[in-house]
Design an enzyme around this catalytic site. Structure first.
Site, PDB file in Angstrom:
ATOM      1  N   TYR A  70       1.144  -1.275   0.279  1.00 37.54           N
ATOM      2  CA  TYR A  70      -0.262   0.139   0.218  1.00 37.54           C
ATOM      3  C   TYR A  70       0.513   1.832   0.378  1.00 37.54           C
ATOM      4  O   TYR A  70       0.548   2.165  -0.678  1.00 37.54           O
ATOM      5  CB  TYR A  70      -0.810   0.126   0.926  1.00 37.54           C
ATOM      6  CG  TYR A  70      -2.054  -0.917   0.967  1.00 37.54           C
ATOM      7  CD1 TYR A  70      -3.079  -0.413   0.025  1.00 37.54           C
ATOM      8  CD2 TYR A  70      -2.537  -2.001   1.156  1.00 37.54           C
ATOM      9  CE1 TYR A  70      -4.482  -1.669  -0.474  1.00 37.54           C
ATOM     10  CE2 TYR A  70      -3.006  -2.884   0.577  1.00 37.54           C
ATOM     11  CZ  TYR A  70      -4.119  -2.725   0.078  1.00 37.54           C
ATOM     12  OH  TYR A  70      -5.052  -3.046   0.022  1.00 37.54           O
ATOM     13  N   GLN A 103     -14.933   4.839  -5.129  1.00 33.50           N
ATOM     14  CA  GLN A 103     -14.442   3.742  -4.429  1.00 33.50           C
ATOM     15  C   GLN A 103     -12.872   3.792  -4.678  1.00 33.50           C
ATOM     16  O   GLN A 103     -11.607   3.171  -4.699  1.00 33.50           O
ATOM     17  CB  GLN A 103     -14.703   2.587  -5.607  1.00 33.50           C
ATOM     18  CG  GLN A 103     -15.867   2.509  -5.668  1.00 33.50           C
ATOM     19  CD  GLN A 103     -16.309   1.491  -6.807  1.00 33.50           C
ATOM     20  OE1 GLN A 103     -16.281   0.384  -6.188  1.00 33.50           O
ATOM     21  NE2 GLN A 103     -16.659   1.729  -8.133  1.00 33.50           N
ATOM     22  N   ASP A 106      -7.245   7.326  -3.794  1.00 33.20           N
ATOM     23  CA  ASP A 106      -6.059   8.270  -4.299  1.00 33.20           C
ATOM     24  C   ASP A 106      -6.969   8.905  -4.619  1.00 33.20           C
ATOM     25  O   ASP A 106      -8.345   9.378  -3.284  1.00 33.20           O
ATOM     26  CB  ASP A 106      -5.670   7.809  -5.874  1.00 33.20           C
ATOM     27  CG  ASP A 106      -6.806   8.325  -7.024  1.00 33.20           C
ATOM     28  OD1 ASP A 106      -7.214   9.224  -6.882  1.00 33.20           O
ATOM     29  OD2 ASP A 106      -6.902   7.419  -7.727  1.00 33.20           O
ATOM     30  N   HIS A 121     -14.359   3.031  -0.159  1.00 32.95           N
ATOM     31  CA  HIS A 121     -13.418   2.214  -0.066  1.00 32.95           C
ATOM     32  C   HIS A 121     -11.808   2.960   0.847  1.00 32.95           C
ATOM     33  O   HIS A 121     -10.440   2.046   0.914  1.00 32.95           O
ATOM     34  CB  HIS A 121     -12.742   1.581  -1.517  1.00 32.95           C
ATOM     35  CG  HIS A 121     -13.385   0.233  -1.243  1.00 32.95           C
ATOM     36  ND1 HIS A 121     -13.958   0.337  -3.179  1.00 32.95           N
ATOM     37  CD2 HIS A 121     -15.097   0.301  -0.647  1.00 32.95           C
ATOM     38  CE1 HIS A 121     -14.495  -0.605  -2.846  1.00 32.95           C
ATOM     39  NE2 HIS A 121     -15.403  -0.388  -2.080  1.00 32.95           N
ATOM     40  N   CYS A 132      -6.672   0.525  18.009  1.00 26.95           N
ATOM     41  CA  CYS A 132      -7.356   1.601  18.721  1.00 26.95           C
ATOM     42  C   CYS A 132      -7.989   2.692  17.328  1.00 26.95           C
ATOM     43  O   CYS A 132      -9.079   3.345  17.867  1.00 26.95           O
ATOM     44  CB  CYS A 132      -7.273   2.281  19.448  1.00 26.95           C
ATOM     45  SG  CYS A 132      -5.766   3.223  18.924  1.00 26.95           S
ATOM     46  N   PRO A 224     -14.979   3.143 -21.657  1.00 26.32           N
ATOM     47  CA  PRO A 224     -14.945   2.809 -22.957  1.00 26.32           C
ATOM     48  C   PRO A 224     -14.842   1.287 -22.888  1.00 26.32           C
ATOM     49  O   PRO A 224     -15.188   0.797 -24.080  1.00 26.32           O
ATOM     50  CB  PRO A 224     -12.784   3.402 -22.927  1.00 26.32           C
ATOM     51  CG  PRO A 224     -13.033   2.755 -21.604  1.00 26.32           C
ATOM     52  CD  PRO A 224     -13.671   3.343 -20.635  1.00 26.32           C
ATOM     53  N   ALA A 241     -13.016   8.766 -19.304  1.00 24.10           N
ATOM     54  CA  ALA A 241     -12.574   9.514 -18.369  1.00 24.10           C
ATOM     55  C   ALA A 241     -12.508  11.348 -18.600  1.00 24.10           C
ATOM     56  O   ALA A 241     -13.292  12.232 -18.327  1.00 24.10           O
ATOM     57  CB  ALA A 241     -12.608   9.210 -16.904  1.00 24.10           C
TER      58      ALA A 241
HETATM   59  P1  OAD Z   1     -11.759  -1.838 -12.022  1.00 22.98           P
HETATM   60  O1  OAD Z   1     -10.300  -2.392 -12.405  1.00 22.98           O
HETATM   61  O2  OAD Z   1     -12.485  -2.958 -11.638  1.00 22.98           O
HETATM   62  O3  OAD Z   1     -11.997  -1.159 -12.967  1.00 22.98           O
HETATM   63  C1  OAD Z   1     -12.387  -0.267 -13.594  1.00 22.98           C
HETATM   64  C2  OAD Z   1     -13.345   0.474 -14.741  1.00 22.98           C
HETATM   65  O4  OAD Z   1     -12.810   0.807 -15.756  1.00 22.98           O
HETATM   66  C3  OAD Z   1     -13.386  -1.093 -16.062  1.00 22.98           C
HETATM   67  O5  OAD Z   1     -14.503  -0.950 -16.781  1.00 22.98           O
HETATM   68  C4  OAD Z   1     -12.675  -0.803 -16.879  1.00 22.98           C
HETATM   69  O6  OAD Z   1     -12.669  -1.034 -18.355  1.00 22.98           O
HETATM   70  C5  OAD Z   1     -13.030   1.343 -17.177  1.00 22.98           C
HETATM   71  N1  OAD Z   1     -11.946   2.134 -17.864  1.00 22.98           N
HETATM   72  C6  OAD Z   1     -10.609   2.044 -17.660  1.00 22.98           C
HETATM   73  N2  OAD Z   1      -9.996   2.956 -18.236  1.00 22.98           N
HETATM   74  C7  OAD Z   1     -10.592   3.763 -18.555  1.00 22.98           C
HETATM   75  C8  OAD Z   1     -10.856   5.505 -18.771  1.00 22.98           C
HETATM   76  N3  OAD Z   1      -9.722   5.640 -18.974  1.00 22.98           N
HETATM   77  N4  OAD Z   1     -12.031   5.692 -18.087  1.00 22.98           N
HETATM   78  C9  OAD Z   1     -13.163   5.170 -17.830  1.00 22.98           C
HETATM   79  N5  OAD Z   1     -13.329   3.917 -17.745  1.00 22.98           N
HETATM   80  C10 OAD Z   1     -12.399   3.472 -17.807  1.00 22.98           C
HETATM   81  O7  OAD Z   1     -12.148  -0.679 -11.160  1.00 22.98           O
HETATM   82  P2  OAD Z   1     -13.545  -0.517  -9.872  1.00 22.98           P
HETATM   83  O8  OAD Z   1     -14.376  -0.464 -10.574  1.00 22.98           O
HETATM   84  O9  OAD Z   1     -13.236   0.992  -9.343  1.00 22.98           O
HETATM   85  O10 OAD Z   1     -11.402  -2.308  -4.093  1.00 22.98           O
HETATM   86  O11 OAD Z   1     -12.641  -1.892  -8.510  1.00 22.98           O
HETATM   87  C11 OAD Z   1     -14.019  -1.817  -7.683  1.00 22.98           C
HETATM   88  C12 OAD Z   1     -13.181  -1.885  -6.382  1.00 22.98           C
HETATM   89  O12 OAD Z   1     -12.358  -3.297  -6.344  1.00 22.98           O
HETATM   90  C13 OAD Z   1     -11.949  -0.948  -6.220  1.00 22.98           C
HETATM   91  O13 OAD Z   1     -12.214  -0.533  -4.819  1.00 22.98           O
HETATM   92  C14 OAD Z   1     -11.308  -2.089  -5.053  1.00 22.98           C
HETATM   93  C15 OAD Z   1     -10.922  -3.519  -5.557  1.00 22.98           C
HETATM   94  O14 OAD Z   1      -9.924  -4.599  -5.546  1.00 22.98           O
HETATM   95  C16 OAD Z   1     -11.058  -3.197  -2.700  1.00 22.98           C
HETATM   96  O15 OAD Z   1      -9.671  -2.810  -3.000  1.00 22.98           O
HETATM   97  C17 OAD Z   1     -11.855  -3.328  -1.855  1.00 22.98           C
END
Ligand code: OAD
Length: 256
Positions: A70, A103, A106, A121, A132, A224, A241
């Site tokens: 991390y 989520q 950063d 998250h 604590c 995308p 985005a």
């Molecule tokens: P994911 O990695 O699962 O999904 C990322 C998404 O972003 C995908 O659907 C891609 O198609 C899309 N993507 C990629 N490049 C992009 C761009 N330039 N603009 C827009 N979209 C784009 O990430 P999350 O959905 O955020 O949790 O994952 C959810 C959670 O799973 C995270 O918070 C983390 C992970 O495990 C924990 O660690 C608890």
């Protein structure tokens, strides 16, 4: 999006929305060079096993490995800057009510100038005591020391001497209840929900757009790649985005 013309129905929705809630995921920061989790080849979960790094069991087994990973991610994020998508959301908030529910762990929304309503998250930059919960700000939590593979002993809590842990939510842990309540309120009260850069498979975050749709609130998805949500949303914009959000902002007249 190769075709940059905005669907007139999307433009109308955006112009008419006084309160917009944005639910962002890892794709939001992809164009800032922060890796997502599940994208083929570049996703973190392609290279690392989440069960070894992002669970309470992993922490109990090898806290030095988890802490170092991390810290490495925090260092990586520090070396990046917000992209035009983050900037567009911050500018949008000067014109309308915009609530950002993310989520992402950063701080790129904040560095672009957005006040984040909820970090569902947690955050890479808010370590706390594993026992604590005291927030920790000692210099030995400085991510600059971290590398991708090094084991780093976590610092000790000054109050109870337990190990300091990353301030993120791991698989199997509940979301911080205050963050979840704020996110649910933001999704329930808005005129328009924008979901951007999430695969939409991690719950309960993924339920926010579903709830909005069920309540009759229009939802625009920016990604995308199609996701399980894409066929359900009011409008799916197949773009990134950093392209899609500035395109939407162009439809929002300056306040006043
Ligand atoms: P994911 O990695 O699962 O999904 C990322 C998404 O972003 C995908 O659907 C891609 O198609 C899309 N993507 C990629 N490049 C992009 C761009 N330039 N603009 C827009 N979209 C784009 O990430 P999350 O959905 O955020 O949790 O994952 C959810 C959670 O799973 C995270 O918070 C983390 C992970 O495990 C924990 O660690 C608890």
């Amino acid at each position: 999006m190769t075709d940059t013309t905005l669907d007139p129905a999307i433009a109308d929705l955006v112009r008419g929305a006084a309160w917009v809630t944005v639910c962002s995921g890892a794709g939001m920061s992809a164009e800032s060079n922060v890796p997502t989790f599940r994208d083929a080849e570049t996703g973190l979960w392609e290279r690392f096993d989440p069960t070894e790094l992002a669970t309470p069991q992993a922490w109990s087994r090898d806290s030095a490995m988890v802490w170092a990973w991390y810290q490495w991610r925090a260092k990586l994020v520090r070396s990046t800057t917000p992209n035009p998508g983050h900037v567009a959301l911050a500018e949008w908030a000067d014109r309308r009510t915009v609530m950002v529910v993310t989520q992402n762990v950063d701080d790129l929304h904040e560095r672009a100038g957005s006040a984040v309503t909820a970090h569902l998250h947690g955050s890479l930059f808010e370590p706390r005591c594993s026992h604590c919960d005291l927030p920790y700000s000692g210099i030995d939590a400085d991510p600059e020391v971290a590398t991708e593979t090094l084991r780093v002993q976590p610092p000790s809590c000054p109050r109870c001497l337990s190990e300091v842990r990353p301030g993120v939510v791991w698989f199997g842990e509940p979301l911080p209840s205050h963050a979840w309540e704020r996110a649910a309120d933001a999704a329930a009260g808005c005129d328009l929900l924008i979901v951007v850069g999430t695969s939409g498979i991690v719950y309960p975050a993924a339920s926010l757009p579903e709830r909005a749709l069920a309540a009759g609130i229009p939802v625009i998805e920016i990604n995308p790649e199609p996701t399980p949500l894409s066929s359900l949303v009011t409008h799916f914009m197949q773009t990134t985005a950093a392209v899609g959000l500035p395109a939407l902002l162009q439809e929002v007249p300056p306040a006043g």
